[in-house]
Design a protein around this motif. Structure first.
Motif, PDB file in Angstrom:
ATOM      1  N   ARG A 131      -4.281  -7.530   5.262  1.00 14.91           N
ATOM      2  CA  ARG A 131      -4.587  -6.169   4.823  1.00 14.91           C
ATOM      3  C   ARG A 131      -3.498  -5.598   3.918  1.00 14.91           C
ATOM      4  O   ARG A 131      -3.585  -4.456   3.477  1.00 14.91           O
ATOM      5  CB  ARG A 131      -4.774  -5.274   6.058  1.00 14.91           C
ATOM      6  N   LEU A 132      -2.480  -6.401   3.666  1.00 13.74           N
ATOM      7  CA  LEU A 132      -1.371  -5.978   2.817  1.00 13.74           C
ATOM      8  C   LEU A 132      -1.648  -6.397   1.375  1.00 13.74           C
ATOM      9  O   LEU A 132      -1.998  -7.543   1.102  1.00 13.74           O
ATOM     10  CB  LEU A 132      -0.072  -6.621   3.311  1.00 13.74           C
ATOM     11  N   ARG A 133      -1.465  -5.460   0.442  1.00  9.04           N
ATOM     12  CA  ARG A 133      -1.728  -5.704  -0.972  1.00  9.04           C
ATOM     13  C   ARG A 133      -0.504  -5.287  -1.773  1.00  9.04           C
ATOM     14  O   ARG A 133       0.043  -4.202  -1.559  1.00  9.04           O
ATOM     15  CB  ARG A 133      -2.955  -4.897  -1.392  1.00  9.04           C
ATOM     16  N   LEU A 134      -0.070  -6.158  -2.702  1.00 11.80           N
ATOM     17  CA  LEU A 134       1.150  -5.886  -3.466  1.00 11.80           C
ATOM     18  C   LEU A 134       0.894  -5.994  -4.961  1.00 11.80           C
ATOM     19  O   LEU A 134       0.266  -6.945  -5.426  1.00 11.80           O
ATOM     20  CB  LEU A 134       2.260  -6.883  -3.104  1.00 11.80           C
ATOM     21  N   ASP A 135       1.401  -5.014  -5.693  1.00 10.13           N
ATOM     22  CA  ASP A 135       1.487  -5.063  -7.146  1.00 10.13           C
ATOM     23  C   ASP A 135       2.965  -5.275  -7.457  1.00 10.13           C
ATOM     24  O   ASP A 135       3.751  -4.331  -7.459  1.00 10.13           O
ATOM     25  CB  ASP A 135       0.974  -3.747  -7.740  1.00 10.13           C
ATOM     26  N   LEU A 136       3.365  -6.525  -7.701  1.00 12.00           N
ATOM     27  CA  LEU A 136       4.787  -6.839  -7.829  1.00 12.00           C
ATOM     28  C   LEU A 136       5.430  -6.198  -9.056  1.00 12.00           C
ATOM     29  O   LEU A 136       6.474  -5.551  -8.930  1.00 12.00           O
ATOM     30  CB  LEU A 136       4.992  -8.362  -7.827  1.00 12.00           C
ATOM     31  N   PRO A 137       4.856  -6.340 -10.254  1.00 14.98           N
ATOM     32  CA  PRO A 137       5.502  -5.694 -11.403  1.00 14.98           C
ATOM     33  C   PRO A 137       5.527  -4.171 -11.296  1.00 14.98           C
ATOM     34  O   PRO A 137       6.456  -3.522 -11.773  1.00 14.98           O
ATOM     35  CB  PRO A 137       4.642  -6.150 -12.588  1.00 14.98           C
ATOM     36  N   GLY A 138       4.509  -3.586 -10.677  1.00 17.07           N
ATOM     37  CA  GLY A 138       4.459  -2.141 -10.533  1.00 17.07           C
ATOM     38  C   GLY A 138       5.231  -1.610  -9.355  1.00 17.07           C
ATOM     39  O   GLY A 138       5.330  -0.391  -9.166  1.00 17.07           O
ATOM     40  N   HIS A 139       5.787  -2.511  -8.521  1.00 18.31           N
ATOM     41  CA  HIS A 139       6.567  -2.144  -7.346  1.00 18.31           C
ATOM     42  C   HIS A 139       5.779  -1.195  -6.434  1.00 18.31           C
ATOM     43  O   HIS A 139       6.281  -0.164  -5.995  1.00 18.31           O
ATOM     44  CB  HIS A 139       7.908  -1.513  -7.752  1.00 18.31           C
ATOM     45  N   ILE A 143      -1.401  -0.815   2.547  1.00 18.90           N
ATOM     46  CA  ILE A 143      -2.088  -1.369   3.716  1.00 18.90           C
ATOM     47  C   ILE A 143      -3.496  -0.819   3.649  1.00 18.90           C
ATOM     48  O   ILE A 143      -3.706   0.402   3.749  1.00 18.90           O
ATOM     49  CB  ILE A 143      -1.405  -0.969   5.035  1.00 18.90           C
ATOM     50  N   ASP A 144      -4.472  -1.696   3.439  1.00 12.96           N
ATOM     51  CA  ASP A 144      -5.827  -1.277   3.085  1.00 12.96           C
ATOM     52  C   ASP A 144      -5.731  -0.406   1.833  1.00 12.96           C
ATOM     53  O   ASP A 144      -5.214  -0.848   0.822  1.00 12.96           O
ATOM     54  CB  ASP A 144      -6.495  -0.562   4.258  1.00 12.96           C
ATOM     55  N   GLN A 145      -6.164   0.839   1.883  1.00 13.37           N
ATOM     56  CA  GLN A 145      -6.070   1.727   0.730  1.00 13.37           C
ATOM     57  C   GLN A 145      -4.920   2.716   0.833  1.00 13.37           C
ATOM     58  O   GLN A 145      -4.770   3.601  -0.022  1.00 13.37           O
ATOM     59  CB  GLN A 145      -7.397   2.495   0.563  1.00 13.37           C
ATOM     60  N   ASN A 146      -4.108   2.570   1.866  1.00 12.41           N
ATOM     61  CA  ASN A 146      -3.032   3.522   2.113  1.00 12.41           C
ATOM     62  C   ASN A 146      -1.723   3.033   1.489  1.00 12.41           C
ATOM     63  O   ASN A 146      -1.260   1.929   1.815  1.00 12.41           O
ATOM     64  CB  ASN A 146      -2.840   3.727   3.616  1.00 12.41           C
ATOM     65  N   PRO A 147      -1.113   3.833   0.620  1.00  9.97           N
ATOM     66  CA  PRO A 147       0.160   3.421   0.013  1.00  9.97           C
ATOM     67  C   PRO A 147       1.236   3.194   1.061  1.00  9.97           C
ATOM     68  O   PRO A 147       1.326   3.933   2.043  1.00  9.97           O
ATOM     69  CB  PRO A 147       0.518   4.606  -0.886  1.00  9.97           C
ATOM     70  N   LEU A 148       2.020   2.149   0.869  1.00  8.83           N
ATOM     71  CA  LEU A 148       3.127   1.825   1.753  1.00  8.83           C
ATOM     72  C   LEU A 148       4.411   2.333   1.106  1.00  8.83           C
ATOM     73  O   LEU A 148       4.786   1.889   0.023  1.00  8.83           O
ATOM     74  CB  LEU A 148       3.195   0.313   1.965  1.00  8.83           C
ATOM     75  N   GLU A 149       5.054   3.293   1.745  1.00  6.20           N
ATOM     76  CA  GLU A 149       6.254   3.901   1.189  1.00  6.20           C
ATOM     77  C   GLU A 149       7.467   3.025   1.501  1.00  6.20           C
ATOM     78  O   GLU A 149       7.873   2.893   2.655  1.00  6.20           O
ATOM     79  CB  GLU A 149       6.451   5.306   1.759  1.00  6.20           C
ATOM     80  N   GLY A 203       1.003  -2.834  11.940  1.00  6.21           N
ATOM     81  CA  GLY A 203      -0.367  -2.383  11.777  1.00  6.21           C
ATOM     82  C   GLY A 203      -1.056  -2.951  10.557  1.00  6.21           C
ATOM     83  O   GLY A 203      -2.244  -2.712  10.345  1.00  6.21           O
ATOM     84  N   SER A 204      -0.331  -3.732   9.736  1.00  8.18           N
ATOM     85  CA  SER A 204      -0.924  -4.277   8.515  1.00  8.18           C
ATOM     86  C   SER A 204      -1.564  -5.644   8.733  1.00  8.18           C
ATOM     87  O   SER A 204      -2.275  -6.151   7.858  1.00  8.18           O
ATOM     88  CB  SER A 204       0.138  -4.416   7.427  1.00  8.18           C
ATOM     89  N   GLY A 205      -1.307  -6.268   9.877  1.00 12.24           N
ATOM     90  CA  GLY A 205      -1.782  -7.631  10.108  1.00 12.24           C
ATOM     91  C   GLY A 205      -0.885  -8.676   9.479  1.00 12.24           C
ATOM     92  O   GLY A 205      -1.172  -9.870   9.541  1.00 12.24           O
ATOM     93  N   THR A 206       0.220  -8.229   8.886  1.00 12.66           N
ATOM     94  CA  THR A 206       1.197  -9.137   8.279  1.00 12.66           C
ATOM     95  C   THR A 206       2.577  -8.770   8.800  1.00 12.66           C
ATOM     96  O   THR A 206       2.904  -7.579   8.909  1.00 12.66           O
ATOM     97  CB  THR A 206       1.186  -9.025   6.745  1.00 12.66           C
ATOM     98  N   GLY A 207       3.363  -9.752   9.159  1.00 12.75           N
ATOM     99  CA  GLY A 207       4.683  -9.472   9.705  1.00 12.75           C
ATOM    100  C   GLY A 207       5.725 -10.460   9.230  1.00 12.75           C
ATOM    101  O   GLY A 207       5.411 -11.479   8.600  1.00 12.75           O
TER     102      GLY A 207
END
Length: 229
Positions: A131-139, A143-149, A203-207
């Motif tokens: 459920r974790l999604r990363l935009d590496l160049p955009g930093h 988690i799902d649609q919720n921004p991870l601060e 809570g992201s399913g990734t650790g």
């Protein structure tokens, strides 16, 4: 991402370093071609920003040596040398992009993002782990649609782990990814960053799993095993 800048003009180098660091990257700077060649042999980088008119060894020779070693690292040439024949020559040597001085920092930053995006995610705009999604160049991360601060250091840590999601990443590799020559990261500082990242990933399913004596592994896991402590 860790970037090497080879530029002998102090004012240009200062501006580029500030821009890249503001974008969350670790940056090493050298002002001569022989120093660039040595740094590329001794350290792992995600991008080379290369001026052609370097002292000691010309930038073209630095590029030729890099490619002769079979290294596919992206190279952005920044130079005052203009003209179609010169651009063709440098691209044929193995450069990935070519930017003529003077240039706007906004355009430079966009070209850096494009090169890193292609290199880090194999042409895909994002990396997805559970459920974790990363935009590496955009930093950016979600988690799902919720921004991870995340702080710059936390994102750098997540980035280093995500790029090796199928392999163990050692503490040495993490420190090298997070710091440039002008910075230091203590063992305690790394432990704190890992602890905070684990809490934010809860809570992201990734650790982040500790592989004792070897390093760390970013992986999908059951929520019961994703202990933020």
């Amino acid at each position: 991402m860790r970037i090497l800048l080879a530029e002998d003009d102090p004012s240009i180098a200062e501006g580029i370093c500030a821009s890249l660091r503001h974008g969350g990257h670790a940056v090493d700077h050298v002002a001569a071609g022989n120093l660039a060649d040595a740094a590329l042999r001794d350290h792992a980088y995600d991008l080379l920003v290369l001026d052609l008119g370097l002292p000691a060894i010309d930038g073209s020779e630095v590029l030729r040596r890099l490619r002769s070693r079979g290294t596919g690292m992206p190279v952005l040439v920044v130079t005052a040398r203009d003209g179609l024949p010169e651009r063709i020559r440098v691209l044929d040597l193995g450069a990935d992009d070519y930017l003529v001085k003077p240039f706007a920092l906004a355009e430079f930053e966009a070209r850096v993002r494009a090169l890193l995006r292609r290199a880090s995610s194999r042409g895909k705009p994002e990396l997805v782990l559970g459920r974790l999604r990363l935009d590496l160049p955009g930093h950016r991360a979600w988690i799902d649609q919720n921004p991870l601060e995340l702080t710059a250091r936390e994102f750098g840590l997540l980035e280093a782990l995500a790029l090796r999601a199928d392999r163990i990443t050692s503490r040495t590799q993490l420190v090298e990814a997070l710091c440039d020559w002008d910075q230091e990261l203590t063992d305690n500082g790394l432990d704190i960053a890992i602890h905070r990242l684990r809490r934010k990933l809860h809570g992201s399913g990734t650790g982040v799993r500790t592989i004792r004596g070897l390093g760390y592994l970013l992986e999908e896991m059951a929520e019961a095993g994703n202990d933020p402590a």
